[in-house]
Design a protein around this motif. Structure first.
Motif, PDB file in Angstrom:
ATOM      1  N   ALA A 174      87.347 110.007 -42.844  1.00 11.91           N
ATOM      2  CA  ALA A 174      87.345 110.744 -41.688  1.00 11.91           C
ATOM      3  C   ALA A 174      86.659 110.581 -40.748  1.00 11.91           C
ATOM      4  CB  ALA A 174      86.046 112.228 -42.016  1.00 11.91           C
ATOM      5  N   LEU A 175      86.110 109.641 -40.486  1.00 18.43           N
ATOM      6  CA  LEU A 175      86.256 108.530 -39.485  1.00 18.43           C
ATOM      7  C   LEU A 175      87.542 107.737 -38.410  1.00 18.43           C
ATOM      8  CD1 LEU A 175      83.675 108.032 -37.109  1.00 18.43           C
ATOM      9  CD2 LEU A 175      83.382 106.149 -38.205  1.00 18.43           C
ATOM     10  N   LEU A 176      88.245 107.255 -39.820  1.00 16.84           N
ATOM     11  CA  LEU A 176      89.249 106.228 -39.101  1.00 16.84           C
ATOM     12  C   LEU A 176      90.455 107.263 -38.855  1.00 16.84           C
ATOM     13  CD1 LEU A 176      89.956 103.244 -41.173  1.00 16.84           C
ATOM     14  CD2 LEU A 176      89.160 103.462 -38.925  1.00 16.84           C
ATOM     15  N   ALA A 177      90.396 108.631 -39.580  1.00 14.17           N
ATOM     16  CA  ALA A 177      91.956 109.548 -39.371  1.00 14.17           C
ATOM     17  C   ALA A 177      91.774 110.074 -37.936  1.00 14.17           C
ATOM     18  CB  ALA A 177      91.342 110.361 -40.176  1.00 14.17           C
ATOM     19  N   ASP A 178      89.823 110.707 -37.964  1.00 10.74           N
ATOM     20  CA  ASP A 178      89.465 111.169 -36.300  1.00 10.74           C
ATOM     21  C   ASP A 178      89.684 109.432 -34.838  1.00 10.74           C
ATOM     22  OD1 ASP A 178      88.546 113.863 -35.756  1.00 10.74           O
ATOM     23  OD2 ASP A 178      86.810 112.311 -34.361  1.00 10.74           O
ATOM     24  N   LEU A 179      89.910 109.022 -35.850  1.00  9.52           N
ATOM     25  CA  LEU A 179      89.788 108.179 -34.409  1.00  9.52           C
ATOM     26  C   LEU A 179      91.669 107.776 -33.976  1.00  9.52           C
ATOM     27  CD1 LEU A 179      88.406 103.752 -33.917  1.00  9.52           C
ATOM     28  CD2 LEU A 179      89.675 104.481 -34.205  1.00  9.52           C
ATOM     29  N   GLU A 180      91.966 107.723 -35.242  1.00  9.18           N
ATOM     30  CA  GLU A 180      93.492 107.191 -34.636  1.00  9.18           C
ATOM     31  C   GLU A 180      93.727 108.197 -33.403  1.00  9.18           C
ATOM     32  OE1 GLU A 180      96.237 104.927 -37.243  1.00  9.18           O
ATOM     33  OE2 GLU A 180      95.085 105.673 -38.649  1.00  9.18           O
ATOM     34  N   GLU A 181      93.185 109.924 -34.468  1.00  7.46           N
ATOM     35  CA  GLU A 181      94.278 110.393 -33.305  1.00  7.46           C
ATOM     36  C   GLU A 181      93.481 111.467 -31.954  1.00  7.46           C
ATOM     37  OE1 GLU A 181      93.942 114.561 -35.496  1.00  7.46           O
ATOM     38  OE2 GLU A 181      96.230 114.300 -36.423  1.00  7.46           O
ATOM     39  N   ASN A 182      92.164 111.046 -31.835  1.00  7.57           N
ATOM     40  CA  ASN A 182      91.144 110.973 -30.851  1.00  7.57           C
ATOM     41  C   ASN A 182      91.140 109.994 -30.021  1.00  7.57           C
ATOM     42  OD1 ASN A 182      90.603 113.998 -30.616  1.00  7.57           O
ATOM     43  ND2 ASN A 182      90.490 113.467 -32.546  1.00  7.57           N
ATOM     44  N   ALA A 187      86.205  93.405 -30.820  1.00 11.70           N
ATOM     45  CA  ALA A 187      87.647  93.578 -31.263  1.00 11.70           C
ATOM     46  C   ALA A 187      88.374  95.061 -31.229  1.00 11.70           C
ATOM     47  CB  ALA A 187      88.384  93.392 -32.043  1.00 11.70           C
ATOM     48  N   PRO A 188      89.321  95.887 -31.248  1.00 14.89           N
ATOM     49  CA  PRO A 188      90.021  97.354 -30.756  1.00 14.89           C
ATOM     50  C   PRO A 188      90.291  97.000 -32.442  1.00 14.89           C
ATOM     51  CG  PRO A 188      91.521  95.277 -29.410  1.00 14.89           C
ATOM     52  CD  PRO A 188      90.360  94.622 -30.147  1.00 14.89           C
ATOM     53  N   VAL A 189      90.081  98.395 -32.514  1.00 10.22           N
ATOM     54  CA  VAL A 189      90.113  98.760 -33.852  1.00 10.22           C
ATOM     55  C   VAL A 189      91.243  98.713 -34.709  1.00 10.22           C
ATOM     56  CG1 VAL A 189      89.756 100.653 -35.606  1.00 10.22           C
ATOM     57  CG2 VAL A 189      88.311 100.067 -34.259  1.00 10.22           C
ATOM     58  N   SER A 190      92.536  98.845 -33.829  1.00 11.27           N
ATOM     59  CA  SER A 190      93.868  98.752 -34.054  1.00 11.27           C
ATOM     60  C   SER A 190      94.223  97.711 -34.247  1.00 11.27           C
ATOM     61  CB  SER A 190      95.277  99.653 -32.782  1.00 11.27           C
ATOM     62  OG  SER A 190      94.289  98.141 -31.886  1.00 11.27           O
ATOM     63  N   GLU A 191      93.178  96.989 -33.994  1.00  8.92           N
ATOM     64  CA  GLU A 191      93.851  95.291 -34.878  1.00  8.92           C
ATOM     65  C   GLU A 191      93.654  96.085 -36.209  1.00  8.92           C
ATOM     66  OE1 GLU A 191      91.800  91.738 -33.656  1.00  8.92           O
ATOM     67  OE2 GLU A 191      92.459  91.697 -31.844  1.00  8.92           O
ATOM     68  N   LEU A 192      93.252  96.099 -36.803  1.00  4.94           N
ATOM     69  CA  LEU A 192      92.386  96.659 -38.439  1.00  4.94           C
ATOM     70  C   LEU A 192      93.876  97.191 -38.817  1.00  4.94           C
ATOM     71  CD1 LEU A 192      90.934  96.098 -41.322  1.00  4.94           C
ATOM     72  CD2 LEU A 192      89.319  97.691 -40.266  1.00  4.94           C
ATOM     73  N   LEU A 193      93.631  99.044 -37.981  1.00  3.39           N
ATOM     74  CA  LEU A 193      94.628  99.549 -38.593  1.00  3.39           C
ATOM     75  C   LEU A 193      95.738  98.910 -38.596  1.00  3.39           C
ATOM     76  CD1 LEU A 193      92.982 102.336 -36.197  1.00  3.39           C
ATOM     77  CD2 LEU A 193      93.260 101.911 -38.376  1.00  3.39           C
ATOM     78  N   GLU A 194      96.438  98.451 -37.636  1.00  4.89           N
ATOM     79  CA  GLU A 194      97.871  97.691 -37.961  1.00  4.89           C
ATOM     80  C   GLU A 194      98.106  97.052 -39.220  1.00  4.89           C
ATOM     81  OE1 GLU A 194      98.622  95.316 -35.010  1.00  4.89           O
ATOM     82  OE2 GLU A 194      99.162  96.404 -33.308  1.00  4.89           O
ATOM     83  N   LEU A 195      97.347  96.311 -39.889  1.00  7.63           N
ATOM     84  CA  LEU A 195      96.627  96.126 -41.340  1.00  7.63           C
ATOM     85  C   LEU A 195      96.715  97.263 -42.592  1.00  7.63           C
ATOM     86  CD1 LEU A 195      94.231  92.809 -40.687  1.00  7.63           C
ATOM     87  CD2 LEU A 195      97.058  92.490 -41.628  1.00  7.63           C
TER      88      LEU A 195
END
Length: 467
Positions: free
Chosen positions: A113-121, A448-456
């Motif tokens: 729930a947290l990571l999905a909400d982070l990507e949207e908001n 670090a930006p969370v986007s780095e982890l999400l790219e993986l």
């Protein structure tokens, strides 16, 4: 001491959530969060093609694309449905974290729930804010679970019942909401909370999607609360609030609030060494002791495990080699311990269809292992577990396990966590490496930006591994 609740606690939970900061967290708490994050993502990538999970992803495509990543696929979906897909994958192997005191799987609801909400908001969110939100959510789920105590005898699935509350706190912290908005979201979650253990009792795949559906519900509740639609305010103490509805009117208020300002319960979360119900772990540990003592299957006449009442209720079922399914095996002491004795380890592949039909392992489980509850062990305890071994030469030996691998008293090392992840990544055909994910998770503590982890996590898998 159990106290009858006389005032609502939602405001207190909300106040501590909204005031929590990264700098206030102990180093041990942050380290524990990094471990559970790495472990949970490994479980998710490992469960990507477990039965029911691909079918669920296909069913969710009807709602179209979105901004949230479906991990390991290169696909996206609206946040609520990405959360369902990701939570179903991470819970499918029954390899994810457990708070042994309740028990519950905290991250299975909170993280998707947290990571999905982070990507949207908050797509630009950095590590410290994300970790603070994750810790608040995991700690909150554990607090609600421990303060209430499990109600398994009434059929509630506590991963679902308290996990949703933790996810609501995590999202409120991520969105930097006021205490009033946070209470409203907790109220929306109360309004839609449910979670029956019948899916486990019946051995159905629905079990792996129960946390997933709750993660989706939290995100729907956040949309409503964010739009100014208020939820119930008497979340815990109301006439039909959490305490009366789920806890028979009593609650350990002191447990809920103890040390809440530092969100420190996370250091007491257990990470699993075996992909099966947590109540099978102490018996597996004992069976590995038996194997280390030089006792082979051929020498055994019969083994009787003595466990707590709840361990027996959850995992004391008989094993039927011809008909048992995946969930039956994951929740069966007889099967999992037979695997340990025959193979010296319990790994993901031991729950594949052909492994479930192995006549040597399955026959031994059905004919030479039994489980019984003992009142000498606290009803809800994971340990101690005693194994009475009757050997074919007429002799007998007794083995006792007093701790459980992966618990705070017997933590998995970094090497063990990486080895577990390697098994998960191989099983799920992941194209990321263990070290890539390990390093990306660790960099979050350096903001670090969370986007780095999400790219993986967005990197597509190679597909299911052939049996």
């Amino acid at each position: 001491m159990t106290t009858v609740l006389t005032k609502d606690l939602a405001d207190e939970l909300a106040r501590h959530t909204t005031h929590q900061s990264y700098g206030n967290l102990d180093g041990a708490t942050v380290d524990a969060a990094l471990d559970v994050l790495f472990d949970t993502l490994a479980c998710a990538l490992g469960g990507l093609f477990s039965p029911g999970v691909p079918q669920a992803r296909a069913a969710l495509t009807a709602w179209g694309d979105g901004k949230a990543t479906i991990w390991g696929t290169g696909e996206t979906a609206p946040a609520p449905f990405a959360a369902v897909a990701n939570a179903g994958a991470l819970h499918a192997l029954d390899y994810d974290d457990t708070d042994d005191e309740v028990p519950l799987h905290a991250a299975s609801v909170v993280l998707p729930a947290l990571l999905a909400d982070l990507e949207e908001n908050r797509p630009d969110c950095r590590g410290h804010e994300f970790l603070t939100s994750l810790i608040v959510g995991l700690d909150g789920a554990m607090r609600v679970g421990r303060a209430g105590g499990p109600k398994g005898s009434r059929g509630w699935n506590y991963s679902v019942v308290s996990g949703g509350m933790g996810a609501a706190l995590a999202i409120a912290r991520l969105r930097d909401w006021s205490a009033d908005q946070t209470v409203s979201l907790l109220g929306h979650q109360l309004a839609q909370t449910s979670g029956s253990l019948q899916s486990i009792i019946d051995g159905t795949l629905a079990k792996r999607f129960q946390p997933a559906v709750v993660a989706k519900d939290v995100l729907f509740g956040a949309a409503l609360a964010g739009a100014g639609i208020d939820g119930p305010r008497n979340v815990f103490g109301g006439r039909a609030g959490f305490v009366n509805l789920y806890q028979d009117g009593t609650f350990h208020e002191d447990i809920l609030l103890a040390g809440i300002e530092r969100a420190g319960y996370l250091t007491e979360l257990s990470l699993k060494p075996y992909p099966a119900c947590r109540f099978t772990h102490a018996p597996i540990d004992v069976m590995l002791q038996i194997r280390s003592a030089g006792i082979t299957p051929e020498k055994v006449e019969h083994i009787t495990f003595e466990t707590s009442g709840q361990a027996f209720n959850m995992t004391g079922r008989a094993y039927e080699p011809a008909t048992a399914n995946l969930v039956d095996a994951q929740f069966c002491i007889a099967y999992t311990t037979s695997v340990a004795l025959h193979r010296g380890a319990v790994l993901i592949g031991d729950f594949a269809e052909q492994a479930l039909r192995d006549p040597a392992v399955g026959g031994f489980a059905a004919e030479r292992i039994s489980v019984r509850a003992t009142e000498a062990v606290d009803f809800l305890s994971m340990a101690p577990v005693t194994a009475h071994v009757q050997l074919r030469d007429g002799s007998a030996q007794t083995f006792v396990g007093t701790t459980v691998s992966g618990s705070p008293q017997s933590r998995l090392t970094a090497e063990q966590l990486k080895a577990k992840a390697a098994d998960c990544f191989q099983h799920g055909g992941a194209t990321v490496t263990v070290d890539e994910v390990w390093d990306a998770v660790r960099r979050l503590s350096r903001d670090a930006p969370v986007s780095e982890l999400l790219e993986l996590l967005a990197r597509p898998s190679k597909g299911p591994v052939s049996p």
